[in-house]
Every structure is written in C-alpha cells, then in structure tokens.
Design a protein around this motif. Structure first.
Motif, PDB file in Angstrom:
ATOM      1  N   PHE A  33       0.636  -1.281   0.205  1.00  0.00           N
ATOM      2  CA  PHE A  33      -0.014   0.464  -0.247  1.00  0.00           C
ATOM      3  C   PHE A  33       0.731   1.269  -0.070  1.00  0.00           C
ATOM      4  O   PHE A  33       2.207   0.667   0.489  1.00  0.00           O
ATOM      5  CB  PHE A  33      -1.294   0.063   1.560  1.00  0.00           C
ATOM      6  CG  PHE A  33      -1.979  -0.671   1.359  1.00  0.00           C
ATOM      7  CD1 PHE A  33      -3.131  -1.546   0.940  1.00  0.00           C
ATOM      8  CD2 PHE A  33      -1.163  -2.783   1.511  1.00  0.00           C
ATOM      9  CE1 PHE A  33      -3.693  -2.247   0.420  1.00  0.00           C
ATOM     10  CE2 PHE A  33      -2.262  -3.675   1.918  1.00  0.00           C
ATOM     11  CZ  PHE A  33      -3.264  -3.823   1.530  1.00  0.00           C
ATOM     12  N   ALA A  60      -0.141   3.765   0.821  1.00  0.00           N
ATOM     13  CA  ALA A  60      -0.247   4.518   2.512  1.00  0.00           C
ATOM     14  C   ALA A  60       0.387   4.134   3.257  1.00  0.00           C
ATOM     15  O   ALA A  60      -0.102   2.801   3.761  1.00  0.00           O
ATOM     16  CB  ALA A  60      -1.283   5.520   2.492  1.00  0.00           C
ATOM     17  N   LYS A  61       1.200   4.579   4.749  1.00  0.00           N
ATOM     18  CA  LYS A  61       1.166   3.965   5.531  1.00  0.00           C
ATOM     19  C   LYS A  61       0.768   4.087   6.213  1.00  0.00           C
ATOM     20  O   LYS A  61       0.242   5.342   7.095  1.00  0.00           O
ATOM     21  CB  LYS A  61       3.015   3.924   6.069  1.00  0.00           C
ATOM     22  CG  LYS A  61       3.847   3.591   5.145  1.00  0.00           C
ATOM     23  CD  LYS A  61       3.716   2.023   4.561  1.00  0.00           C
ATOM     24  CE  LYS A  61       5.273   1.526   3.332  1.00  0.00           C
ATOM     25  NZ  LYS A  61       4.835  -0.042   4.030  1.00  0.00           N
ATOM     26  N   PRO A  62       0.198   3.538   7.658  1.00  0.00           N
ATOM     27  CA  PRO A  62      -0.608   4.014   9.151  1.00  0.00           C
ATOM     28  C   PRO A  62       0.244   4.477   9.696  1.00  0.00           C
ATOM     29  O   PRO A  62       1.407   4.201  10.095  1.00  0.00           O
ATOM     30  CB  PRO A  62      -1.055   2.492   9.171  1.00  0.00           C
ATOM     31  CG  PRO A  62       0.357   1.234   9.118  1.00  0.00           C
ATOM     32  CD  PRO A  62       0.434   1.878   7.942  1.00  0.00           C
ATOM     33  N   ASP A  93      -9.052  -6.645   8.680  1.00  0.00           N
ATOM     34  CA  ASP A  93      -8.197  -4.616   7.871  1.00  0.00           C
ATOM     35  C   ASP A  93      -7.063  -5.238   7.423  1.00  0.00           C
ATOM     36  O   ASP A  93      -6.243  -5.163   8.416  1.00  0.00           O
ATOM     37  CB  ASP A  93      -8.460  -3.417   8.707  1.00  0.00           C
ATOM     38  CG  ASP A  93      -8.374  -2.478   8.209  1.00  0.00           C
ATOM     39  OD1 ASP A  93      -7.470  -1.781   7.537  1.00  0.00           O
ATOM     40  OD2 ASP A  93      -9.237  -1.298   8.481  1.00  0.00           O
ATOM     41  N   VAL A 150      -5.304  -2.534   6.306  1.00  0.00           N
ATOM     42  CA  VAL A 150      -4.175  -1.829   6.804  1.00  0.00           C
ATOM     43  C   VAL A 150      -3.569  -1.798   8.097  1.00  0.00           C
ATOM     44  O   VAL A 150      -2.848  -1.303   8.413  1.00  0.00           O
ATOM     45  CB  VAL A 150      -4.307  -0.541   6.450  1.00  0.00           C
ATOM     46  CG1 VAL A 150      -3.277   0.658   6.361  1.00  0.00           C
ATOM     47  CG2 VAL A 150      -5.019  -0.492   4.309  1.00  0.00           C
ATOM     48  N   THR A 174      -3.228   1.325  15.463  1.00  0.00           N
ATOM     49  CA  THR A 174      -2.334   2.008  14.417  1.00  0.00           C
ATOM     50  C   THR A 174      -2.962   2.023  13.384  1.00  0.00           C
ATOM     51  O   THR A 174      -2.974   1.343  11.878  1.00  0.00           O
ATOM     52  CB  THR A 174      -0.949   2.237  13.692  1.00  0.00           C
ATOM     53  OG1 THR A 174       0.036   1.865  14.979  1.00  0.00           O
ATOM     54  CG2 THR A 174       0.066   2.847  13.533  1.00  0.00           C
ATOM     55  N   CYS A 175      -3.332   3.330  12.335  1.00  0.00           N
ATOM     56  CA  CYS A 175      -4.449   3.684  11.121  1.00  0.00           C
ATOM     57  C   CYS A 175      -4.001   5.055   9.401  1.00  0.00           C
ATOM     58  O   CYS A 175      -3.189   5.044  10.685  1.00  0.00           O
ATOM     59  CB  CYS A 175      -5.616   3.801  12.019  1.00  0.00           C
ATOM     60  SG  CYS A 175      -6.369   2.502  13.120  1.00  0.00           S
ATOM     61  N   LEU A 176      -4.777   4.768   9.773  1.00  0.00           N
ATOM     62  CA  LEU A 176      -4.217   5.156   8.147  1.00  0.00           C
ATOM     63  C   LEU A 176      -4.237   7.246   8.535  1.00  0.00           C
ATOM     64  O   LEU A 176      -3.986   7.781   7.631  1.00  0.00           O
ATOM     65  CB  LEU A 176      -5.028   5.510   7.020  1.00  0.00           C
ATOM     66  CG  LEU A 176      -4.144   3.675   6.204  1.00  0.00           C
ATOM     67  CD1 LEU A 176      -5.342   3.977   4.636  1.00  0.00           C
ATOM     68  CD2 LEU A 176      -3.283   3.725   5.992  1.00  0.00           C
ATOM     69  N   GLY A 177      -5.821   7.211   8.845  1.00  0.00           N
ATOM     70  CA  GLY A 177      -6.012   9.011   9.043  1.00  0.00           C
ATOM     71  C   GLY A 177      -7.322   8.522  10.167  1.00  0.00           C
ATOM     72  O   GLY A 177      -7.868   7.561  11.161  1.00  0.00           O
ATOM     73  N   HIS A 195     -10.086   7.246   8.889  1.00  0.00           N
ATOM     74  CA  HIS A 195      -9.949   5.368   8.934  1.00  0.00           C
ATOM     75  C   HIS A 195      -9.433   4.708  10.521  1.00  0.00           C
ATOM     76  O   HIS A 195      -9.795   3.936  10.640  1.00  0.00           O
ATOM     77  CB  HIS A 195      -8.610   4.940   8.407  1.00  0.00           C
ATOM     78  CG  HIS A 195      -8.162   3.882   8.351  1.00  0.00           C
ATOM     79  ND1 HIS A 195      -6.785   2.725   9.104  1.00  0.00           N
ATOM     80  CD2 HIS A 195      -8.717   1.980   7.826  1.00  0.00           C
ATOM     81  CE1 HIS A 195      -7.065   1.452   8.601  1.00  0.00           C
ATOM     82  NE2 HIS A 195      -7.956   1.309   8.226  1.00  0.00           N
TER      83      HIS A 195
END
Length: 403
Positions: free
Chosen positions: A233, A235-237, A265, A267, A281-284, A287
């Motif tokens: 991916f 994007a990183k969390p 999930d 990610v 830990t999430c993307l944003g 999320h």
C-alpha cells in the motif's frame, strides 16, 4: 416519454443516458475491449506477483527444488488450468461470513475442529478470499500454507527427500493443510456458493485458514516454491491510539476483537507498547473512526475508551562520518525505516518522488547558525507567550461561531 421531466432537466438527462449508455453494460464493454486477456496480462505483471527463480544467485542451490520453482513460475505465467498443474492461490483478504451461509459439510467440519464452540446462524467466522493463479484447487487436495518469509532454497541444499515430505528446517514457515480440512466457495458479489473444485482465474473463498493466514498468504500444492509477493500500500498507518475497555472484565474481549480486526482490515496495525497499553495504528482520522466502530460493534462487542493520538518524537540529527556510514534503517522506527532508497541518503540530502513520479523533492538538512540558536534560546519565553495568544484567539473565534 413518461420519464421526461420538464421541471427538472437533470432527471431528463439521466433518463436519456440510462437508455443510451447503461452504466453496467458500458463498463463491461469497455473492460472487454481495452483490458488485456489473462494470458497477456500475466506476462506483464508477473514480476509484481512472484520472483523469477532464474534470478536467484546462491552459492549452493538444490537443483531439484530450483527446477520445481521454475515449473510453478511457468504455470502462473501461462495460467495453467490442467489438473496436473501446480496449484497456487494467493489470499488477499480475510473477511467474516455468517455460519448460516455455510454448507452442512463445512459446518460439520468446523464443529469437529472446535467442539467447545457453539455455532448458530448469526455467528461469524473468517473466510479467506483469494484468486487461483494456477491449477485446479480441489477440497480433497493436500495443500501447504506458505509464510511470507518462506524460502525453499535456504538450508535445503543437502535435502534429497521427495516433494511429499516437508523438511524440518521449513516447518516454521510452512503449514500443512490436510485433505478435507478446508471448504471451497465461489464468490459472486456478496453471495458465496459451495463448490468442489475451482480452476485458475476464479475468485474463491476458503474456509479453515483463519488459524494459518492473518492478512495475506500463499496456498500451494508444493512447498518447493516462493510465496507470492504481498500487497503493498502506498499509504502507511501513522495515527496511533491506545484502546482499553470501559470495564476491565471485557479485557479478553478486546484482545480477541483486536486480533480479529487485524485479520479483517488489510492496513491496520495492532500491538502492545512498553507500558502495556493496547495500541492501534490507522491511516488517518476517518480510518480510525471506522476501525473503532468495527471493533466496538462487530468484534469486541464492548464499550471502549480511546486515547488521543500518540506521537513519538524520535527524530534526531546524526553527524555524517565518511569512514563510518550510518544506516538510517537501523535507527528509525516503523514506518519511517521502510521508506524506499533511504539507505542512499547521505551528506544531509534525500530525494524522493510523489506517488505519480511527476514531481520530485530534495530535502537538505544542515545545522542552524549559532547566532540564530542563541536568539531562539533567549526568546523562548516570548515565543511561548505568542503561542498562548494564538490559542486564545482560536478558542474565542470558535466560541463566537458556536461550533
């Protein structure tokens, strides 16, 4: 004529386009006309799916295993659908499914595996979703679940046994899936239907892999092959929060729920920090809200307390010593140490590209002048007062707008 609305021309235009260019039919025709056929597409993307065995360069390699790896590579390249071809399935996602949607045979199999569990029609279990890249998957086949770190050429040079026996050196990265220990389903939209076999090219669901696959994995009829490459991916969390239950009696539910969310999930990352807190830990922020809602309502099924985002200040400046180079990947924490080409950063410079590779940036790090450092140290109290004034103005404006 009846769908034409004189008062709202937008509805009229929509009615015309539904008759002239139906969305589903137009999209399907565009895919058929412009997308490459599976055989041609496989030759284009094969380097993103699995490593070419011909590129392996080791001092000692087992020729029997290497030839088998080449055979698997060629079967994936040609989308071989023969019954004698190597069976390769890449698991890309773990998704929950209701027990009521399973066949009677698979329900009996699951009950025999977990005799202490009670399964009703509303209870959910995990189904592995994947694509068959080669061969014909049969529920009576003996399969191997290959871990992401599996390498059949490491510590196997002196092995002379046949393919049916798994070496002891590989038992930590390979798990055996006996015949009849899993169920096969064909996925058609939101519905699943039990099947006995699946040919290369189909998207299938496999029951019975929740103890072997957490996010992604490779299922093969032979252990003499490398696993397919995991999904990467862009994007990183980055947003980290601490999660705990309102009632300490629900701590076990939280731990089980976070484990299931990690499988669900693709990610999200979970763990426990040094102080014993459960970290997510999430993307944003969006999320994060989705993960908290899913964890609270679907998996943990208990009230949760979520902290403010945790920020770890671990940045530092290191001197550049020419005769003793420093590897940033050994110093920086995840996910910063996973940045591509970070090891080539030297002399305080680092160049990186945007996702579309149209724009590149070069960052240079150099020490501040000593006069500026002294000025900042002497003016620390004034800077703090300015920061407090800005915050008070922001609060007053927010209160005046009743937001």
């Amino acid at each position: 004529q009846r769908e034409i609305n004189i008062r709202d021309p937008r509805l009229t235009i929509q009615a015309i386009f539904r008759k002239w260019l139906p969305l589903s039919d137009s999209l399907l025709r565009m895919i058929v006309r412009n997308m490459s056929n599976p055989i041609l597409a496989q030759t284009i993307r094969i380097h993103n799916l699995i490593t070419n065995p011909s590129n392996r360069t080791l001092e000692k390699m087992n020729n029997v295993i290497l030839n088998k790896m080449k055979s698997v590579y060629n079967d994936i390249l040609t989308c071989n659908t023969d019954a004698s071809a190597n069976q390769i399935v890449f698991i890309s996602k773990m998704t929950p499914i209701r027990v009521g949607d399973l066949s009677a045979l698979d329900l009996t199999m699951i009950c025999n595996k977990n005799p202490n569990e009670k399964y009703d029609n509303t209870k959910e279990i995990f189904m592995a979703l994947g694509r068959v890249f080669s061969g014909v998957i049969d529920r009576n086949s003996c399969l191997y679940v290959l871990g992401n770190r599996h390498d059949p050429l490491v510590n196997t040079f002196d092995i002379t046994s046949d393919e049916s026996s798994l070496p002891e050196s590989l038992q930590s990265t390979v798990k055996i899936l006996p015949p009849g220990s899993f169920g096969l389903y064909i996925c058609l939209g939101p519905s699943v239907y039990p099947i006995d076999k699946a040919y290369a090219g189909n998207i299938v669901g496999i029951i019975g892999l929740d103890d072997f696959v957490f996010k992604t994995g490779t299922v093969s009829s032979t252990w003499m092959t490398e696993p397919m490459k995991s999904i990467t991916f862009q994007a990183k969390p980055m947003v980290r929060v601490a999660v705990e239950p309102i009632s300490h009696n629900d701590l076990n539910k939280l731990e089980i729920g976070m484990h299931e969310l990690y499988q669900y999930d693709p990610v999200v990352e979970i763990g426990v920090d040094d102080s014993g807190q459960h970290i997510m830990t999430c993307l944003g922020e969006l999320h994060l809200e989705l993960c908290i809602k899913t964890l609270q309502e679907k998996f943990a099924k208990c009230e949760l307390k979520v902290s403010e985002p945790l920020v770890s200040f671990r940045e530092t400046v290191l001197p550049c010593i020419s005769n003793q180079p420093v590897n940033p990947q050994l110093i920086l924490p995840t996910p910063w140490k996973e940045i591509a080409n970070l090891q080539y950063a030297c002399n305080g410079r680092y160049k990186f590209n945007c996702n579309n590779n149209n724009i590149s940036f070069t960052i240079r790090c150099f020490p501040l002048p000593s006069q500026l450092v002294d000025l900042l140290d002497k003016s620390s109290s004034e800077l703090s007062s300015y920061d407090k004034e800005d915050n008070s103005e922001t609060v007053s404006v927010t209160n005046s707008n009743n937001v």
